[in-house]
Scaffold this motif. Sequence first.
Motif, PDB file in Angstrom:
ATOM      1  N   ASN A   1     -79.975 -25.461 -28.597  1.00  0.00           N
ATOM      2  CA  ASN A   1     -79.198 -26.195 -29.588  1.00  0.00           C
ATOM      3  C   ASN A   1     -80.097 -26.685 -30.722  1.00  0.00           C
ATOM      4  OD1 ASN A   1     -76.929 -27.386 -30.727  1.00  0.00           O
ATOM      5  ND2 ASN A   1     -77.191 -29.276 -29.587  1.00  0.00           N
TER       6      ASN A   1
ATOM      7  N   TYR B   1     -75.342 -26.289 -25.808  1.00  0.00           N
ATOM      8  CA  TYR B   1     -74.892 -27.289 -26.777  1.00  0.00           C
ATOM      9  C   TYR B   1     -75.255 -28.724 -26.435  1.00  0.00           C
ATOM     10  CZ  TYR B   1     -72.104 -23.351 -28.301  1.00  0.00           C
ATOM     11  OH  TYR B   1     -71.707 -22.124 -28.733  1.00  0.00           O
TER      12      TYR B   1
ATOM     13  N   SER C   1     -79.842 -25.666 -34.682  1.00  0.00           N
ATOM     14  CA  SER C   1     -79.652 -26.663 -35.739  1.00  0.00           C
ATOM     15  C   SER C   1     -80.782 -26.607 -36.768  1.00  0.00           C
ATOM     16  CB  SER C   1     -79.508 -28.060 -35.151  1.00  0.00           C
ATOM     17  OG  SER C   1     -80.713 -28.489 -34.580  1.00  0.00           O
TER      18      SER C   1
END
Length: 145
Positions: A18, A11, A22
Amino acid sequence: MPKLPSLYDLYGPTSLLNLERSIAEGKIPTASELAAILEANSEKPLPPWFIATVVKSLRGELKKRPGRPKASPLADIRFAIAEARYPLYLAWLQKRQSTSGLDGWSAVRGKDWWDGPPHERAARIVTKQWLKHVSWKAFLNRVSS
């Protein structure tokens, strides 16, 4: 035995995992985000999808979708709570206005949300509590439509 990724690997702002997640959710990274990720991960081999994303960004082909971004489910929940609480505050303020007036006690007299007729005050109270990014006028417009 493969090493388990840490929370930062999963994260962190410069995490490839991450970024991949996304992008899969439809979020387009900015050039500065890509530069920070490239700089942080330059010592190891970069995956092909990341290289393709950087190339698209450099060529100007990486564009965000036009229009306003879709509201998050949390924002919808917060609006629903504010919309449900508004009539309760409005009824309380209307009753208070007819019985003892809206002067209020000294602790609230100077507050910006304790000003105007009952419907404005109720809207100011719920937007102050639940919708900090929305003005009380926008809230009333959205509720009435």
